[in-house]
Scaffold this motif. Structure first.
Motif, short mmCIF file in Angstrom:
data_model
loop_
_atom_site.label_atom_id
_atom_site.label_comp_id
_atom_site.label_asym_id
_atom_site.label_seq_id
_atom_site.Cartn_x
_atom_site.Cartn_y
_atom_site.Cartn_z
N TYR A 33 0.88 -1.17 0.00
CA TYR A 33 0.00 0.00 0.00
C TYR A 33 0.91 1.22 0.00
O TYR A 33 1.41 1.65 1.04
CB TYR A 33 -0.89 -0.02 1.24
CG TYR A 33 -2.11 0.89 1.17
CD1 TYR A 33 -3.19 0.56 0.35
CD2 TYR A 33 -2.20 2.03 1.95
CE1 TYR A 33 -4.32 1.36 0.30
CE2 TYR A 33 -3.33 2.84 1.91
CZ TYR A 33 -4.38 2.49 1.08
OH TYR A 33 -5.51 3.29 1.04
N GLU A 282 -9.73 9.70 -4.00
CA GLU A 282 -8.66 8.76 -3.66
C GLU A 282 -7.65 9.39 -2.71
O GLU A 282 -6.97 8.69 -1.96
CB GLU A 282 -7.93 8.28 -4.93
CG GLU A 282 -8.74 7.35 -5.79
CD GLU A 282 -9.97 8.03 -6.40
OE1 GLU A 282 -11.10 7.58 -6.09
OE2 GLU A 282 -9.81 9.01 -7.15
N GLN A 291 -10.30 3.20 -4.36
CA GLN A 291 -9.75 2.08 -3.59
C GLN A 291 -10.82 1.40 -2.76
O GLN A 291 -10.81 0.18 -2.58
CB GLN A 291 -8.54 2.49 -2.74
CG GLN A 291 -8.76 3.53 -1.66
CD GLN A 291 -8.40 4.92 -2.12
OE1 GLN A 291 -8.62 5.26 -3.28
NE2 GLN A 291 -7.85 5.73 -1.22
N PHE A 317 -0.24 4.31 -5.50
CA PHE A 317 -0.92 5.57 -5.83
C PHE A 317 0.03 6.54 -6.52
O PHE A 317 1.15 6.77 -6.07
CB PHE A 317 -1.48 6.20 -4.55
CG PHE A 317 -2.52 5.36 -3.87
CD1 PHE A 317 -3.84 5.37 -4.30
CD2 PHE A 317 -2.18 4.53 -2.80
CE1 PHE A 317 -4.80 4.57 -3.68
CE2 PHE A 317 -3.12 3.74 -2.17
CZ PHE A 317 -4.44 3.77 -2.61
N VAL A 340 -5.97 8.00 1.21
CA VAL A 340 -5.02 6.90 1.35
C VAL A 340 -4.88 6.50 2.82
O VAL A 340 -4.89 5.31 3.15
CB VAL A 340 -3.65 7.31 0.77
CG1 VAL A 340 -2.62 6.22 1.00
CG2 VAL A 340 -3.77 7.60 -0.73
#
Length: 359
Positions: A33, A282, A291, A317, A340
């Motif tokens: 991630y 996002e 996401q 990302f 995020v």
């Protein structure tokens, strides 16, 4: 009457005696991630940053609002492969690496448990990749391995040559890198992490994608750790993104030669966090983000000819701070903590990153 009574209870008895249905498999954890990071000068990293100034624009990456990082990997983008090969030192480069990608910036992240990688290439440096691979691909691999060891980082290959890529040269680069840093399934050695960027789906960078899927991203004899499905030309819908990512899992049997299917455990999904002049969900609003909308698919995508476990490795990302001269970037007061960062909480992302799924 007895027969009628027995017939009445028989269905109940059969239900009680029937074997229990197998439990549905739990969704795969989001293990990767992360964010590509372009610095404040559109991916050149051509000046040394004051750490306090850098923190003011990037604090969201190390603190989602509760003291925990928003990501578990940051990919500093980009290194010019030809300058890396030549060990260039000038006003903007030190021994082949942009001066902004220095030990202080790496430690800003690693001291918080965030893995750091350097991305070699990008679309701007496609010709430089071609030139470096033609000149001395093994030397480039050794140079990348030396930088990785010195800074304690991994390396990402971003070679975006769509027509006639130098695959023999790229093989030599990878062989030379792996001769210094062998594949490490544990992830314990940061410098052993070697990844590749590929297109959002299977219809661009076809030759690189085919070679990587067939030879470097196998689960039985892995060479690269995983591939990143890059972002599309512009943000699109959840269904469109999923369709692109599914292409990697399916392969392209109709191509000549065909593109084999890729194991879900060897792929991450790319999404924008900075595009245009308006904040994206996002980045700022996880509840309405892609996401969140694609999360169930990413964690449950089934193998279709390669691999044995379901679920992609996670998300990458594009891109922190200032990826474009025309865009807003991620320099709002809270950066992307609301998108995020909130996603990291929702997905239960592990920081530091643990060993990755191998099959």
């Amino acid at each position: 009457m007895r027969h009628k009574g027995l017939l009445a209870v028989l269905p109940m008895l059969l239900t009680l005696l029937a074997p229990a249905a197998p439990a549905a498999a739990a969704p795969a954890p989001v293990q990767v991630y992360g964010a590509w990071h372009c610095g404040d000068d559109y991916c050149t990293w051509s000046r040394v940053r004051d750490v306090a100034e850098f923190d003011a624009k990037n604090h969201w990456l190390i603190d989602r609002g509760d003291g925990r990082p928003s990501v578990n990997v940051v990919v500093l983008s980009f290194v010019d492969p030809l300058e890396l090969l030549h060990g260039t030192t000038d006003a903007t480069t030190a021994n082949g690496v942009p001066v902004g990608m220095n030990r202080e910036i790496v430690q800003y992240f690693t001291s918080r448990g965030i893995r750091v990688m350097l991305s070699i290439g990008g679309i701007t440096y496609t010709d430089a990749w071609d030139a470096a691979l033609a000149e001395d691909p093994a030397g480039l691999g050794r140079a990348a391995a030396a930088v990785a060891a010195d800074l304690g980082v991994g390396i990402e290959i971003d070679y975006e040559q769509n027509t006639g890529p130098n695959l023999a040269g790229l093989q030599s680069f990878i062989d030379a890198y792996r001769s210094v840093h062998p594949y490490d399934a544990t992830g314990a050695n940061p410098a052993a992490r070697l990844t590749l960027d590929t297109a959002a789906g299977d219809r661009w960078l076809i030759d690189i994608n085919r070679k990587a899927t067939a030879d470097w991203l196998r689960t039985d004899t892995p060479v690269l750790d995983y591939a990143n499905a890059m972002v599309t030309a512009r943000p699109t819908s959840a269904s469109s993104h999923i369709a692109n990512w599914q292409e990697h899992l399916d392969g392209k049997s109709q191509y000549s030669p065909p593109v084999p299917p890729l194991a879900p455990a060897k792929l991450t999904a790319g999404l924008y966090i900075a595009y245009g002049r308006s904040p994206l969900p996002e980045c700022t609003n996880y509840a309405n983000s892609l996401q969140k909308a694609t999360g169930d698919w990413v964690r449950n995508a089934a193998p279709n000819g390669a691999g044995t476990t379901s679920g992609l490795l996670g998300y990458m990302f594009w891109a922190a701070e200032k990826p474009s001269t025309r865009g807003l970037g991620t320099q709002e007061p809270d950066g992307c903590a609301g998108g995020v960062g909130a996603g990291a909480t929702s997905f239960g992302v592990q920081v530091p990153m643990g060993p990755l799924r191998q099959s």
